[in-house]
Design a protein around this motif. Structure first.
Motif, PDB file in Angstrom:
ATOM      1  N   PHE A   1       1.025  -1.253  -0.450  1.00 43.89           N
ATOM      2  CA  PHE A   1       0.062  -0.354   0.082  1.00 43.89           C
ATOM      3  C   PHE A   1       0.989   1.367   0.022  1.00 43.89           C
ATOM      4  O   PHE A   1       0.754   2.235  -1.022  1.00 43.89           O
TER       5      PHE A   1
ATOM      6  N   GLU B   1       3.114   1.898  -3.074  1.00 45.65           N
ATOM      7  CA  GLU B   1       2.243   2.078  -4.527  1.00 45.65           C
ATOM      8  C   GLU B   1       1.996   3.060  -4.383  1.00 45.65           C
ATOM      9  O   GLU B   1       0.936   3.977  -5.336  1.00 45.65           O
TER      10      GLU B   1
ATOM     11  N   CYS C   1      -6.855   6.702  -2.459  1.00 45.34           N
ATOM     12  CA  CYS C   1      -7.306   5.820  -1.813  1.00 45.34           C
ATOM     13  C   CYS C   1      -8.677   5.188  -1.950  1.00 45.34           C
ATOM     14  O   CYS C   1      -9.687   4.472  -2.304  1.00 45.34           O
TER      15      CYS C   1
ATOM     16  N   ARG D   1     -10.280   5.248  -4.781  1.00 46.81           N
ATOM     17  CA  ARG D   1      -9.442   4.298  -6.644  1.00 46.81           C
ATOM     18  C   ARG D   1      -9.120   3.027  -5.825  1.00 46.81           C
ATOM     19  O   ARG D   1      -9.080   2.165  -6.813  1.00 46.81           O
ATOM     20  N   HIS D   2      -9.111   2.298  -4.592  1.00 44.29           N
ATOM     21  CA  HIS D   2      -9.037   1.470  -3.964  1.00 44.29           C
ATOM     22  C   HIS D   2      -9.600   1.204  -3.242  1.00 44.29           C
ATOM     23  O   HIS D   2      -9.988   0.274  -2.226  1.00 44.29           O
TER      24      HIS D   2
END
Length: 442
Positions: A170, A173, A224, A226-227
């Motif tokens: 995390f 990235e 965040c 987008r995840h």
């Protein structure tokens, strides 16, 4: 470099799309997406952006009066950065040049940097900040009425190597995404509590430092979401969360020699102008707190138990003080302002630090006794108290004649209207915790 030259260079670098925008008073980037070939025609020499932005509160409700019209803007050619969420795209920062120009926090910092230069100083700055990642998306937050929130990285422990290893994918990235937006990170790592992380950007000029941090917030929140997650920079997300801070670091250099202007003696005693700079901040901190705490939630971070200063204080190295003076090593001697929360607009944070500090230098302000205590709730004996809410903070700023001298009467009056609207928007709201405590009792 002119805008035309900057656009031509961007085209040679393969840029096809430009995200052109303005940071509003509280730090949100409001943009238009244009083809790079259209940027000069649309935005240079007569380009406009609707002037409602300086009149919006955080809920995008108008607090000012119109007319709301297109107002002239200029793009800063030096602001162009890569855009990390779209191939062959860049981001450009603009600012109003018409009637709204005096309300710009960006313009305020630029003016104070120019003032420092007239006094013989160069200015360098960097921003560090904390944020919390929630295991929630936009839909789940609303389904739960923004109530009980599920945290990401529930087993995170402060600075723990095991936690860093668990969250390595995390963090790496996110780091790559931020770097892809042209942000130069010194560090990105876990902090205090579940889902809590801290970012630190490298030192640069003040406007760039503040806007890099604003973009870091925007890109982190977008990454965040987008995840399927949510990143929060609220100063106090709730009673079960740590208070989140944002710390601007500022140093002055001598323009003639290029050497650090902040000096101390062998025993650590602060010399002028460092002594006077810190003194100016202590004088103005209580009355100008609203500049760095511009919403009601910001004041909740200063509740007992949080690692947040509770009164006016300064100290060498001491992390419990409101102003931490880093005296060693000499080449990194600086002032760290530890009062603001993560929600603050870093342009306003730097405007306070520079404005108050330079006022102290010009007026040879007297430095109070150094804070020698420790712990989050220890306050110096006899120290000046700080406002506990935005209502009081706004009134203190309004009554401060020096504030209008430093930051300009037009800016202060407009800013007061903005934060009073923000305070009034939530004055009648009651939390679930308040209802649970009082509904059946009083």
């Amino acid at each position: 470099m002119t805008l035309i030259e900057a656009v031509e260079q961007a085209k040679r670098d393969g840029v096809e799309i430009a995200h052109v925008g303005i940071f509003d008073l509280f730090g949100t980037f409001r943009e238009r997406r244009l083809r790079i070939d259209d940027v000069v025609n649309v935005m240079d020499g007569g380009g406009t952006f609707v002037n409602v932005l300086p009149q919006w509160d955080a809920g995008e409700q108008v607090f000012g009066s119109g007319p709301f019209v297109g107002e002239s803007v200029n793009i800063d050619p030096e602001s162009i950065r890569p855009y990390p969420f779209e191939s062959n795209a860049c981001l450009m920062i603009a600012e109003y040049t018409g009637a709204s120009a005096p309300f710009s926090a960006r313009g305020l910092v630029k003016q104070l940097v120019e003032k420092a230069e007239t006094l013989g100083f160069g200015v360098r700055a960097a921003i560090e900040s904390e944020f919390i990642v929630l295991n929630e998306d936009a839909a789940s937050l609303r389904e739960n009425g923004f109530g009980v929130m599920d945290t990401f990285a529930k087993d995170n422990r402060c600075w723990a190597g095991e936690s860093a290893a668990i969250q390595a994918d995390f963090v790496s990235e996110l780091h790559d995404t931020l770097a892809g937006g042209g942000l130069d990170l010194l560090s990105l790592s876990g902090e205090l509590g579940p889902g809590c992380f801290e970012s630190t950007l490298r030192v640069t000029d003040p406007v760039r430092a503040a806007e890099d941090h604003l973009l870091l917030k925007m890109y982190t929140k977008a990454f965040c979401r987008r995840h399927g997650l949510t990143a929060s920079f609220m100063a106090q997300l709730g009673s079960g969360f740590p208070g989140l801070s944002q710390h601007p670091h500022v140093s002055l250099t001598d323009q003639n020699s290029g050497e650090p202007a902040f000096q101390s003696s062998d025993d650590g005693t602060l010399k002028a102008p460092l002594r006077q700079f810190v003194a100016g901040m202590t004088v103005l901190m209580p009355d100008a707190m609203a500049l760095t705490h511009h919403n009601p939630n910001a004041y909740r971070r200063h509740a007992p138990g949080n690692w947040a200063p509770k009164s006016v204080s300064w100290a060498r190295q001491n992390y419990s003080a409101a102003i931490r003076v880093v005296t060693e090593p000499a080449e990194r001697r600086r002032v760290e302002y530890r009062l603001p929360g993560a929600d603050a607009n870093p342009l306003l944070n730097l405007a306070f630090v520079l404005g108050a500090g330079l006022w102290g230098v010009e007026n040879e302000a007297t430095l109070p006794a150094e804070f020698e205590g420790g712990g989050p709730d220890v306050t110096p004996e006899g120290a000046a108290s700080l406002p506990h809410d935005l209502y009081v903070a706004a009134d203190r700023l309004d009554r401060c004649k020096v504030a209008r001298e430093i930051w300009g009467a037009e800016f202060i009056d407009h800013y007061l209207a903005a934060i009073r609207a923000e305070e009034a928007a939530l004055r009648k709201e009651a939390s679930a915790a308040e209802r649970a405590r009082y509904l059946e009792v009083v």
